[in-house]
Design a protein around this motif. Structure first.
Motif, PDB file in Angstrom:
ATOM      1  N   PHE A   1       0.861  -1.184   0.000  1.00 24.82           N
ATOM      2  CA  PHE A   1       0.000   0.000   0.000  1.00 24.82           C
ATOM      3  C   PHE A   1       0.895   1.231   0.000  1.00 24.82           C
ATOM      4  O   PHE A   1       1.918   1.272   0.688  1.00 24.82           O
ATOM      5  CB  PHE A   1      -0.876   0.014   1.260  1.00 24.82           C
ATOM      6  N   ALA A   2       0.494   2.252  -0.784  1.00 31.38           N
ATOM      7  CA  ALA A   2       1.221   3.531  -0.755  1.00 31.38           C
ATOM      8  C   ALA A   2       0.250   4.678  -0.936  1.00 31.38           C
ATOM      9  O   ALA A   2      -0.720   4.575  -1.693  1.00 31.38           O
ATOM     10  CB  ALA A   2       2.271   3.573  -1.863  1.00 31.38           C
ATOM     11  N   HIS A   3       0.514   5.746  -0.211  1.00 35.02           N
ATOM     12  CA  HIS A   3      -0.259   6.981  -0.408  1.00 35.02           C
ATOM     13  C   HIS A   3       0.708   8.158  -0.459  1.00 35.02           C
ATOM     14  O   HIS A   3       1.328   8.505   0.549  1.00 35.02           O
ATOM     15  CB  HIS A   3      -1.290   7.166   0.702  1.00 35.02           C
ATOM     16  N   PHE A   4       0.827   8.716  -1.645  1.00 36.40           N
ATOM     17  CA  PHE A   4       1.714   9.867  -1.849  1.00 36.40           C
ATOM     18  C   PHE A   4       0.886  11.138  -1.764  1.00 36.40           C
ATOM     19  O   PHE A   4      -0.114  11.283  -2.460  1.00 36.40           O
ATOM     20  CB  PHE A   4       2.383   9.772  -3.219  1.00 36.40           C
TER      21      PHE A   4
ATOM     22  N   TYR B   1       8.897  -2.566  -5.742  1.00 33.92           N
ATOM     23  CA  TYR B   1       7.433  -2.446  -5.797  1.00 33.92           C
ATOM     24  C   TYR B   1       6.940  -1.268  -4.949  1.00 33.92           C
ATOM     25  O   TYR B   1       5.871  -0.733  -5.204  1.00 33.92           O
ATOM     26  CB  TYR B   1       6.752  -3.760  -5.390  1.00 33.92           C
ATOM     27  N   MET B   2       7.740  -0.881  -3.955  1.00 33.00           N
ATOM     28  CA  MET B   2       7.349   0.298  -3.167  1.00 33.00           C
ATOM     29  C   MET B   2       7.555   1.573  -3.976  1.00 33.00           C
ATOM     30  O   MET B   2       6.760   2.507  -3.893  1.00 33.00           O
ATOM     31  CB  MET B   2       8.128   0.333  -1.850  1.00 33.00           C
ATOM     32  N   VAL B   3       8.623   1.613  -4.764  1.00 34.17           N
ATOM     33  CA  VAL B   3       8.836   2.765  -5.659  1.00 34.17           C
ATOM     34  C   VAL B   3       7.693   2.825  -6.668  1.00 34.17           C
ATOM     35  O   VAL B   3       7.098   3.886  -6.896  1.00 34.17           O
ATOM     36  CB  VAL B   3      10.192   2.641  -6.400  1.00 34.17           C
ATOM     37  N   GLU B   4       7.365   1.669  -7.236  1.00 34.68           N
ATOM     38  CA  GLU B   4       6.273   1.612  -8.220  1.00 34.68           C
ATOM     39  C   GLU B   4       4.973   2.122  -7.599  1.00 34.68           C
ATOM     40  O   GLU B   4       4.262   2.940  -8.204  1.00 34.68           O
ATOM     41  CB  GLU B   4       6.092   0.164  -8.716  1.00 34.68           C
ATOM     42  N   ALA B   5       4.664   1.635  -6.407  1.00 32.67           N
ATOM     43  CA  ALA B   5       3.406   2.021  -5.759  1.00 32.67           C
ATOM     44  C   ALA B   5       3.369   3.515  -5.463  1.00 32.67           C
ATOM     45  O   ALA B   5       2.329   4.168  -5.634  1.00 32.67           O
ATOM     46  CB  ALA B   5       3.216   1.218  -4.478  1.00 32.67           C
TER      47      ALA B   5
END
Lengths: 744, 153
Positions: free
Chosen positions: A381-384, A435-439
């Motif tokens: 999960f990521a929220h930028f 995958y964290m960079v991608e997200a």
């Protein structure tokens, strides 16, 4: 009682603070080495000291919370690391609250799961944390009761004064304790004083697991969250040329479709930045099913990629273009074996010994690429938002990827929040956090919180695999069948597996090790006990075969070599402890009933290996029936130093045997024109219930050596034990993994 | 096509409006927020998504929602309200889990096995459980837990 290692106490300072509403929080904050000090002294380099903190919280109500700093992927550190604190703090382990800490390099040391190092690097640090907190509570109690500290005792979170009959909970003294200075000379318990360490403790998340609670990254959700998946080239050696998303965007639930560049073309990459494909198409929608369906409607044109420059670990490398195939890989490796390699080690005069040999045995071993097949597919999960990004991530090495995220997103590292989710397996795969960079990039572009999900096919066909390896072993013998020299030459695609200074180096007067490698665009990385997981199979099979030629018992022959390495080692850089090596072989010999007669229903093979500072040996009893291998019994002997949690440790060693047997028999990822021939579990064969050993016994060498790590060491040797037992059962030596399709 | 479906999940009626081809797995996970049922392969090969359909173990990734109207579905969350099903208790007692990701599916398969075969032989366990993959390698503990749960029933 023994004093804490001077290195720690001299360089340490501790912080204590009050909790709002009363109570106590011990932040152990001191300068400690990033690597275990003995490794650093062996390397003769000045350690790079970094700050570390771990927390114990005690409320006035006597609620005791311990934070587990390291990411959990099934190695059970969330149970065993808090045990280290609880032992010295002297609390009832079943009554404490354990919580997974978030990533915080300012507060925690080495939040990395890998290299079998979690317990090893925390062994003194976390015990010191527990002992310090206990000491402060004792001081507070002595002041409150006006009695000497030496008259006080503790038990299960209570302080007692026998003479006056007084007792009180840790919580009742926690606020007063929080105002005291932190003690300087902390004394840790001697091993024989342990009450908790060495006793079996159940997984602290066991109940949540059997109840199906949302513990994993894949389970995370929050209001407004969208699902993202990425469409990636169908083959290594290909890249995106063009695409049309008109149809995909019209699919139900689809919010957006766009491309992302995982890294900038000129970005300098570090060791754990490996990613399979750099430009991918992101599909963002409401549900996983919506996104999976929309991916099928993308019209994409892929093209062959040229040779590409990449700066990895400050070295310019060329990722070759071209579509690679397994048949050519194996042919190329055989060619490399005929050419001179890079000499990594040479003792004595191996060339002369081979020239004058009366007999030479030469065998070549190979093993294929392996996919990690973590049961929980890659996700995060990521929220930028603004210049900050928040993750809930299953990640083995948050600190590595945080640097990369900061560079790629152009934000300060302190603006990255990583909440560590329980990982549904890792085995090295989740050390690579691309995958964290991608997200983060997808969340930024979609302007929404997203969960990036890889399908099983994405994981299998575009992974960061265990490389393909080859090792050729040669042994020279004189007219009396005495072993006079050994020559090992190994390489792989794209890296060599060779550990030049490992056994049997050190046990042979004449020895040479050579290395080579073949560049490839297939991405590879750490896979449970990297390189060792192949070396053990090759080395232990070869030792078995030459022992047979010499007419020696396989265990007696290994012990003979190790005795030589122990008494009068050849060379100076041998990286193993021959005595501990012998210890596991002797233990497995005694516990397995080695030497008792075999029969058609019981064929045995042995193997022993050292990696990651620990030692393991295994004996397999098996039979072959209608071409199927039936493993009746595995006896495993492990020396990992002090065992913190015997039940968890046994589970790890049992799992290593099953995982290893599965990979030895079936593990196989092959390529045709850059594409993997296996895409999912219907074509990639994993070991299943009916193929698992009927019985596994695990024995630990009892000693007082500080813990030396357990996750990886019991995995490599089982490959060799399997090869050697199969030889006994079939009369055929197997040199090429996987073995499963060569039986019967 | 998006349609309305009513299912009985863990003894409660649930109405969802989704694509008729959406597999039960994604209805459970993404629509009803029941995350105990796991996605492992999507092709019915790993067993991580095992649930009970009218008491029988099935792979929820292979069942389109349109085939399930008014059927009784039990997920790991509904196996026992207090996570005290004999299989769950045995799992805790044997301390089966490593990473834990596949264990919901393993437990659902094991519970279905014991329902149809209260005293399974080792071979029965092997045969019934072989559709459930565990990469951590907890198979021997799973077998022990099933045998223990069977003995206590």
């Amino acid at each position: 009682m023994k004093k804490t290692d001077n290195t720690y106490s001299r360089r340490s300072f501790l912080k204590v603070s009050s909790l709002s509403g009363g109570g106590f929080m011990l932040g152990i904050s001191w300068l400690a080495s990033a690597k275990p000090e003995e490794t650093l002294s062996a390397l003769n380099v000045e350690p790079i000291w970094q700050e570390l903190t771990s927390y114990i919280k005690i409320t006035p109500e006597n609620v005791i919370k311990i934070f587990s700093p390291n990411p959990e992927f099934g190695q059970n550190v969330m149970t065993s690391l808090p045990m280290l604190i609880a032992e010295e703090l002297d609390v009832d382990f079943k009554s404490i609250v354990v919580e997974q800490a978030s990533y915080n390099p300012a507060l925690f040391n080495r939040q990395f799961t890998g290299g079998s190092q979690s317990i090893r690097s925390a062994w003194k640090l976390l015990r010191t944390a527990g002992a310090s907190a206990r000491q402060m509570i004792l001081t507070a109690a002595s002041q409150a009761w006006n009695v000497p500290v030496l008259e006080l005792t503790t038990s299960k979170g209570q302080v007692k004064h026998a003479a006056s009959g007084k007792s009180g909970s840790y919580g009742s003294f926690s606020t007063a304790a929080s105002k005291l200075p932190v003690p300087k000379d902390i004394v840790l318990k001697a091993n024989k004083g342990f009450r908790l360490l060495g006793t079996p403790q159940k997984n602290v998340e066991g109940t949540k697991i059997v109840h199906g609670k949302p513990l994993f990254g894949m389970d995370y959700t929050e209001a407004g969250m969208l699902i993202a998946m990425t469409e990636r080239p169908p083959a290594f050696g290909m890249r995106l040329k063009s695409y049309d998303a008109t149809a995909a965007k019209k699919m139900p639930g689809i919010v957006d479709v766009f491309t992302i560049q995982v890294y900038e073309p000129t970005q300098k990459l570090a060791m754990f930045d490996t990613r399979s494909f750099n430009e991918v198409i992101a599909v963002v929608g409401k549900t996983t099913w919506d996104v999976m369906n929309a991916r099928k409607k993308l019209n994409v044109v892929w093209e062959n990629a040229p040779d590409t420059k990449e700066i990895m670990n400050n070295r310019e490398t060329i990722v070759p273009g071209g579509l690679e195939s397994t048949t050519k890989h194996y042919a190329d490796m055989l060619d490399m074996d005929k050419k001179p390699g890079q000499i990594q080690r040479k003792d004595g005069e191996p060339e002369k010994a081979f020239e004058s040999a009366k007999h030479v045995i030469e065998r070549t071993y190979t093993a294929p690429f392996l996919a990690h097949n973590i049961m929980e597919p890659t996700n995060t999960f990521a929220h930028f938002q603004g210049n900050k990004v928040r993750f809930v991530a299953p990640i083995q090495g948050p600190d590595f990827i945080a640097n990369t995220i900061a560079t790629r997103l152009g934000i300060p590292k302190e603006n990255i929040e990583i909440n560590l989710a329980r990982m549904g397996g890792g085995f090295g795969r989740r050390a690579y956090g691309h995958y964290m960079v991608e997200a983060a990039l997808i969340s930024k572009q979609a302007n929404a919180p997203i969960k990036l999900v890889y399908s099983r096919e994405d994981d299998v066909s575009g992974g960061i695999y265990r490389p393909t390896y080859q090792l050729t072993y040669r042994a020279a013998f004189d007219e009396n069948k005495r072993l006079t020299a050994m020559h090992i030459k190994g390489g792989g695609i794209p890296e060599s597996p060779l550990h030049a200074n490992r056994f049997p180096a050190g046990a042979l007067d004449n020895y040479m090790a050579e290395s080579w490698s073949i560049p490839s665009n297939i991405t590879v990385g750490a896979f449970r006990a990297p390189r060792s997981n192949f070396n053990a199979a090759a080395e232990q099979s070869f030792l078995d075969e030459i022992a047979e030629y010499m007419g020696k018992d396989p265990i007696a022959f290994r012990l003979e070599l190790l005795q030589r390495a122990k008494d009068n080692p050849v060379g100076k850089n041998n990286d193993y402890d021959a005595a501990r090596y012998m210890g596991v072989l002797e233990l497995v010999r005694d516990k397995s009933g080695w030497g008792k007669p075999e029969n058609a229903n019981k064929k045995r093979g042995v193997s022993a290996y050292f990696c990651h500072n620990s030692y393991a040996a295994q004996v397999i009893d098996l039979r072959v029936k209608d071409g199927q291998v039936i493993v009746d019994h595995v006896t495993s002997a492990v020396d990992c130093g002090v065992v913190v949690n015997p039940e968890g440790a046994k589970n790890m060693a049992e799992g290593a045997a099953i995982d290893g047997i599965g990979n030895a028999l079936f593990g196989n990822l092959t390529f045709t024109e850059g594409r993997t021939n296996q895409k999912n579990f219907d074509t990639y064969r994993m070991i299943r219930h009916n193929e698992a050993p009927k019985k596994i016994d695990v024995h630990f060498v009892a000693n007082e050596t500080d813990p030396t790590g357990l996750g990886e060491p019991p995995f490599p040797p089982i490959f060799g034990a399997m090869a050697n037992a199969l030889y006994k059962a079939t009369g055929k030596r197997l040199y090429k993994q996987p073995f499963g399709n060569q039986i019967g | 096509m998006i349609k309305k479906f009513t299912l009985r999940i863990n003894k409660k009626p649930q109405t969802v409006e989704v694509d008729e081809n959406m597999p039960l797995l994604w209805v459970l996970r993404d629509v009803l927020d029941l995350k105990g049922t796991k996605y492992g392969c999507g092709v019915g090969s790993c067993g991580a998504c095992t649930v009970h359909l009218n008491g029988i173990a099935v792979r929820s990734c292979q069942l389109p929602i349109s085939s399930l109207a008014n059927q009784n579905i039990t997920t790991i969350e509904g196996l026992a309200e207090k996570a005290d099903h004999p299989v769950q208790k045995a799992w805790l007692d044997v301390d089966v889990a490593q990473c834990g990701y596949c264990q919901s599916g393993q437990i659902m398969s094991a519970a279905a096995l014991l329902k149809s075969n209260p005293n399974p032989s080792e071979e029965d366990i092997d045969n019934f459980m072989s559709g459930n993959i565990c990469r951590c390698g907890t198979y021997t503990r799973i077998k022990k837990a099933i045998q223990q749960a069977a003995a206590k029933k």
